[in-house]
Write a protein that holds these residues in place. Structure first.
Motif, mmCIF file in Angstrom:
data_model
loop_
_atom_site.group_PDB
_atom_site.id
_atom_site.type_symbol
_atom_site.label_atom_id
_atom_site.label_comp_id
_atom_site.label_asym_id
_atom_site.label_seq_id
_atom_site.Cartn_x
_atom_site.Cartn_y
_atom_site.Cartn_z
ATOM 1 N N LYS A 47 77.986 -18.494 -7.127
ATOM 2 C CA LYS A 47 78.514 -17.596 -8.173
ATOM 3 C C LYS A 47 77.369 -16.967 -8.952
ATOM 4 C CE LYS A 47 82.825 -17.211 -8.090
ATOM 5 N NZ LYS A 47 83.418 -15.879 -8.110
ATOM 6 N N GLU A 48 76.352 -17.789 -9.252
ATOM 7 C CA GLU A 48 75.223 -17.258 -10.016
ATOM 8 C C GLU A 48 74.475 -16.217 -9.204
ATOM 9 O OE1 GLU A 48 74.473 -20.963 -13.060
ATOM 10 O OE2 GLU A 48 73.104 -20.728 -11.351
ATOM 11 N N ALA A 49 74.344 -16.516 -7.876
ATOM 12 C CA ALA A 49 73.666 -15.542 -7.006
ATOM 13 C C ALA A 49 74.471 -14.251 -6.963
ATOM 14 C CB ALA A 49 73.505 -16.117 -5.606
ATOM 15 N N GLU A 50 75.805 -14.408 -6.880
ATOM 16 C CA GLU A 50 76.672 -13.216 -6.866
ATOM 17 C C GLU A 50 76.517 -12.441 -8.167
ATOM 18 O OE1 GLU A 50 80.342 -14.960 -4.189
ATOM 19 O OE2 GLU A 50 80.715 -14.449 -6.273
ATOM 20 N N GLU A 51 76.490 -13.221 -9.261
ATOM 21 C CA GLU A 51 76.369 -12.592 -10.586
ATOM 22 C C GLU A 51 75.029 -11.867 -10.691
ATOM 23 O OE1 GLU A 51 77.240 -11.022 -13.810
ATOM 24 O OE2 GLU A 51 78.777 -12.166 -12.749
ATOM 25 N N ALA A 52 73.966 -12.536 -10.163
ATOM 26 C CA ALA A 52 72.635 -11.915 -10.192
ATOM 27 C C ALA A 52 72.648 -10.633 -9.371
ATOM 28 C CB ALA A 52 71.597 -12.894 -9.654
ATOM 29 N N GLU A 53 73.327 -10.706 -8.224
ATOM 30 C CA GLU A 53 73.409 -9.544 -7.341
ATOM 31 C C GLU A 53 74.169 -8.412 -8.042
ATOM 32 O OE1 GLU A 53 71.790 -9.043 -4.624
ATOM 33 O OE2 GLU A 53 72.698 -7.045 -4.586
ATOM 34 N N ARG A 54 75.270 -8.818 -8.713
ATOM 35 C CA ARG A 54 76.055 -7.814 -9.436
ATOM 36 C C ARG A 54 75.201 -7.184 -10.544
ATOM 37 N NH1 ARG A 54 80.723 -10.442 -8.591
ATOM 38 N NH2 ARG A 54 80.380 -11.956 -10.247
ATOM 39 N N ALA A 55 74.424 -8.056 -11.222
ATOM 40 C CA ALA A 55 73.578 -7.550 -12.308
ATOM 41 C C ALA A 55 72.547 -6.579 -11.738
ATOM 42 C CB ALA A 55 72.892 -8.716 -13.017
ATOM 43 N N ARG A 56 71.991 -6.984 -10.551
ATOM 44 C CA ARG A 56 70.988 -6.110 -9.922
ATOM 45 C C ARG A 56 71.613 -4.764 -9.568
ATOM 46 N NH1 ARG A 56 68.348 -10.176 -7.673
ATOM 47 N NH2 ARG A 56 69.806 -10.387 -5.957
ATOM 48 N N ALA A 57 72.824 -4.833 -8.986
ATOM 49 C CA ALA A 57 73.517 -3.598 -8.578
ATOM 50 C C ALA A 57 73.805 -2.749 -9.808
ATOM 51 C CB ALA A 57 74.807 -3.944 -7.846
ATOM 52 N N ARG A 58 74.208 -3.464 -10.903
ATOM 53 C CA ARG A 58 74.532 -2.762 -12.136
ATOM 54 C C ARG A 58 73.279 -2.072 -12.670
ATOM 55 N NH1 ARG A 58 77.070 -6.369 -16.779
ATOM 56 N NH2 ARG A 58 74.956 -7.110 -16.889
ATOM 57 N N LEU A 59 72.158 -2.814 -12.601
ATOM 58 C CA LEU A 59 70.894 -2.260 -13.069
ATOM 59 C C LEU A 59 70.511 -1.041 -12.239
ATOM 60 C CD1 LEU A 59 68.164 -2.449 -14.614
ATOM 61 C CD2 LEU A 59 67.378 -3.904 -12.786
ATOM 62 N N THR A 60 70.629 -1.190 -10.907
ATOM 63 C CA THR A 60 70.235 -0.092 -10.019
ATOM 64 C C THR A 60 71.084 1.141 -10.307
ATOM 65 O OG1 THR A 60 69.827 -1.805 -8.407
ATOM 66 C CG2 THR A 60 69.770 0.432 -7.591
ATOM 67 N N ALA A 61 72.412 0.905 -10.445
ATOM 68 C CA ALA A 61 73.312 2.037 -10.681
ATOM 69 C C ALA A 61 72.995 2.686 -12.025
ATOM 70 C CB ALA A 61 74.755 1.564 -10.653
ATOM 71 N N LEU A 62 72.763 1.833 -13.037
ATOM 72 C CA LEU A 62 72.485 2.365 -14.371
ATOM 73 C C LEU A 62 71.164 3.124 -14.366
ATOM 74 C CD1 LEU A 62 73.108 2.633 -17.340
ATOM 75 C CD2 LEU A 62 72.233 0.346 -17.722
ATOM 76 N N GLN A 63 70.160 2.519 -13.684
ATOM 77 C CA GLN A 63 68.858 3.185 -13.634
ATOM 78 C C GLN A 63 68.960 4.534 -12.940
ATOM 79 O OE1 GLN A 63 66.431 0.115 -12.002
ATOM 80 N NE2 GLN A 63 65.204 0.003 -13.850
ATOM 81 N N ALA A 64 69.745 4.557 -11.838
ATOM 82 C CA ALA A 64 69.896 5.809 -11.087
ATOM 83 C C ALA A 64 70.514 6.865 -12.002
ATOM 84 C CB ALA A 64 70.768 5.582 -9.861
#
Ligand code: ADP
Length: 711
Positions: free
Chosen positions: A297-314
């Motif tokens: 779950k934490e890995a998923e959450e980290a992945e989601r956070a990463r995706a969120r960061l990437t999308a936000l940064q884009a």
């Protein structure tokens, strides 16, 4: 943990056999005789007797065929009956066992206690498993111990009460159980059993539960609803809804829930459970397995956070590079923050040093923005903490009104200089990845602001440059027009002047001649010479006026441009100069010539002047040679007219293109000094340049350029 003993059907059967044996008249109370035959049932006196009836014989055979050891004792605790299985299990012969206290068959350390226990049982005998919950041990003759299950039952005979114990060696089963238990208790998951009915096994949770949630196995077993209390409050309702069908209909259960561990950690658990039913289909117990999936779950959450960061940064990147004006760019940034982080307020202020304030440039979110400016006084906050305090103070009211509890601010710094602040507010704690995320986003925003400043500076420069170019162009156009007007005026004047000068000149020439003709005889030689000088001067002036009017005429007559074959105009010039060329026997060579765009008449005059000068300023020391050539130089044709004449001193090279500049007296070389001035005017009028290179006494080369015609 000890397993409960079960009363198996064959135990019951054995008991019934014994009762029938008793009813058949077997003696059970007499002391053992010690000579029991191994092949037959030993019952004290009766052991020696030959079975009297068919029924008795049958019952004895039945006893012998039992899969369990059978031990019958009397009220004193002495063994009165054993079967062959007992001999096999304990290693004693029948004779060794009969008449002995039953404690012979149990480990020595239990014997003393057993005597008391036996007496208690005899006082209130009933059919029951022995030592429920205990690990019962048998003792072999060799001293070896082995696990047993024992079922006890009383038996009334005419000779008094007897007690039967059916003993089963459970070594193999215990081994299997141990194997199974090791397996269950070593898998990286918690297994559990929850009873739903009295016949079910007891509530069980495997010991791995301690590793998973911090509570020991004992704590769970003592408190069967502990697990429900530890279920995350936000997940309880969902669990109730999802688990109900498993209890009601027996459908398999499978889901992920959060539990609160003993130390307060949130643990994600993947649980699955299913109902086990009894023989009549009634629910007996639930069994299940639970895995700790927190890491996943934490890995998923980290992945989601990463995706969120990437999308936000884009999105931020797109916002800062779109080329919008600064306020629009910042508004897009705060909108992206609000949408991607799911927060109710995001703001950006920029520093206005002249106003000593932070000016709100953009805000987004459901909560309305705080007032526009934050006064900072004369001291700009320097550290991040100072900025955070300032913003927190400013946001306090808005946060209180909107029930927001967290605020996060991030200074925008360009090369360590504060240029603004970004801030976020949320109703609960902001996720731990948000501060670094906001830092990165602010770096992007600062880059964008920097780019915007540079673009604006560039834009201002461009505007200024354009303004200056316009000014210069206008100035140039004005001077060109003025120049053209002046030039035209001059040409006009030259034409008119040369024309008007002819008349008085004629007078100037005529009257001295008349003087000579009518009064010449009276003049002394000196007077004659003076008159001659006046005549010569007037003659020179006439030639000068002729040249002036000629050039003025040529330049005025035709200003139109067309395709001109330079070979043709050179030929025309040669023909005009034929007399002079022939007179000195000049060798004129013309190379390959291009077509150019220009005025035919003017170009002819250009070549005629240059070739004419080359012939005129010839050297008497060598045959005259003139060469006309042309070659391509980038976008230009480079023409040259080379002679081997007298050459020009270096100091005069530039002067000779000036109006009326001559290096020699008219008596030596005729001319007006206008020729090269006219050449220069023609060449520059065609957009080219003209210059001369010369070696004094050896010859000169005149160069000029004309543009190449684009295909
Ligand atoms: P003009 O030929 O009428 O004197 P130009 O303007 O044609 O006037 O020439 C100016 C002066 O440049 C000439 O008087 C002469 O001294 C010098 N000059 C021009 N062409 C040549 C040449 N090919 N060789 C030497 N000197 C030259």
């Amino acid at each position: 943990m000890n397993e409960p003993l079960e009363i198996r059907a064959d135990f019951v059967e054995a008991r019934e056999v014994l009762q029938r044996l008793a009813r058949a008249g077997a003696s059970a109370a007499a002391p053992p005789s010690g000579n029991g035959a191994p092949s037959s049932m030993a019952t004290g006196q009766a052991a020696a007797a030959v079975p009297s009836t068919w029924a008795e014989q049958t019952l004895r055979r039945l006893l012998e065929s039992l899969p369990d050891a059978l031990v019958v004792i009397d009220a004193r605790g002495n063994i009165v009956l054993v079967n062959g299985k007992t001999e096999e299990l304990f290693g004693y012969s029948r004779a060794e066992m009969l008449g002995q206290a039953v404690e012979l068959l149990i480990p020595e350390r239990y014997r003393a206690a057993h005597v008391g226990q036996r007496a208690n049982y005899f006082a209130a005998p009933r059919v029951r498993p022995m030592g429920a919950g205990l690990n019962l041990q048998g003792r072999h003759k060799s001293g070896a111990e082995f696990p047993v299950e024992i079922s006890l039952s009383p038996l009334q005979t005419e000779h008094g009460p007897l007690f039967t114990a059916v003993v089963r060696d459970v070594t193999l089963r215990k081994r299997e159980e141990a194997k199974f238990r090791t397996l269950v208790e070593n898998i990286p998951a918690v297994t559990f059993i929850a009873p739903l009915d009295d016949s079910a096994p007891e509530f069980y949770v495997s010991p791995q539960i301690e590793q998973m949630l911090g509570f020991s196995q004992k704590e769970w077993l003592e408190d069967p609803v502990l697990w429900h209390r530890q279920l995350h409050p936000e997940d309880r309702e969902r669990w109730n809804v999802q688990f109900a069908p498993t209890c009601a209909e027996g459908t398999a259960f499978r889901s992920i829930y959060r539990f609160i561990a003993k130390d307060g950690r949130v643990v994600w658990v993947h649980g699955s459970a299913q109902m086990v039913r009894g023989g009549e289909g009634q629910p007996v117990f639930l069994q299940g397995v639970a895995f700790d999936v927190t890491a996943i779950k934490e890995a998923e959450e980290a992945e989601r956070a990463r995706a969120r960061l990437t999308a936000l940064q884009a999105r931020i990147n797109a916002s800062v590079t779109r080329g919008d004006a600064l306020p629009v760019m910042l508004r897009r940034c705060v909108e992206a923050l609000v949408e991607h982080l799911g927060i109710p307020l995001a703001c950006i202020w920029t520093l206005d040093e002249s106003q000593e304030s932070l000016r709100l440039q953009a805000s987004a979110g459901a909560v309305s923005a705080p007032i526009a400016s934050i006064g900072i006084g004369s001291g700009i906050p320097r550290t991040d903490d100072e900025v955070a305090d300032l913003i927190a103070g400013h946001l306090a009211r808005v946060m209180e009104q909107s029930r927001l509890t967290s605020a996060l601010s991030q200074p925008l710094r360009m090369e360590d200089r504060l240029i603004g602040v970004a801030a976020l507010c949320a109703p609960g704690a902001l996720p731990h990845d948000v501060p670094p995320l906001l830092r990165q986003i602010c770096d992007e925003i600062v880059l964008g602001v920097g780019r915007k400043h540079a673009e604006e500076a560039l834009y201002r420069l461009n505007v200024e440059l354009e303004r200056r170019v316009c000014e210069r162009t206008e100035e140039l156009a004005r001077s060109t027009t003025e120049l053209r007007e002046k030039s035209e005026e001059l040409e006009q004047f030259t034409y008119v002047a040369s024309h008007d000068l002819r008349e008085p000149l004629r007078t100037l020439v005529n009257y001295p001649q008349r003087l000579l003709k009518h009064y010449g005889d009276t003049f002394n030689p000196e007077a004659r010479e003076w008159i001659e000088r006046v005549t010569n001067g007037a003659d020179r002036m006439r030639r000068l006026i002729d040249s002036l009017s000629y050039y003025a005429r040529v330049l005025r007559r035709d200003r139109s441009f067309a395709m001109v074959e330079t070979a043709v105009v050179i030929e025309e010039a040669r023909s005009n100069l034929q007399a002079a060329i022939e007179e000195c026997g000049a060798d004129l060579r013309v190379g390959e010539m291009p077509a150019v765009r220009g005025n035919q008449q003017q170009l002819m005059l250009l070549f005629q002047n240059l070739i004419g000068n080359a012939v005129k300023f010839r050297s008497s020391k060598r045959p005259v040679r003139v060469e006309v050539a042309c070659e391509r130089r980038g976008d230009d044709w480079l023409f040259r007219v080379r002679d081997n004449g007298i050459g020009i001193e270096a100091k005069f090279l530039e002067r000779i293109f000036g109006l009326g500049e001559r290096l020699h007296s008219a008596s030596r070389y005729t001319g007006s000094g206008f020729g090269l001035t006219i050449c220069a005017k023609i060449v520059t009028g065609h957009g080219g340049r003209i210059w001369v290179e010369s070696e004094f006494g050896e010859g000169s080369t005149f160069f000029f350029t004309l543009g190449v015609i684009d295909d």
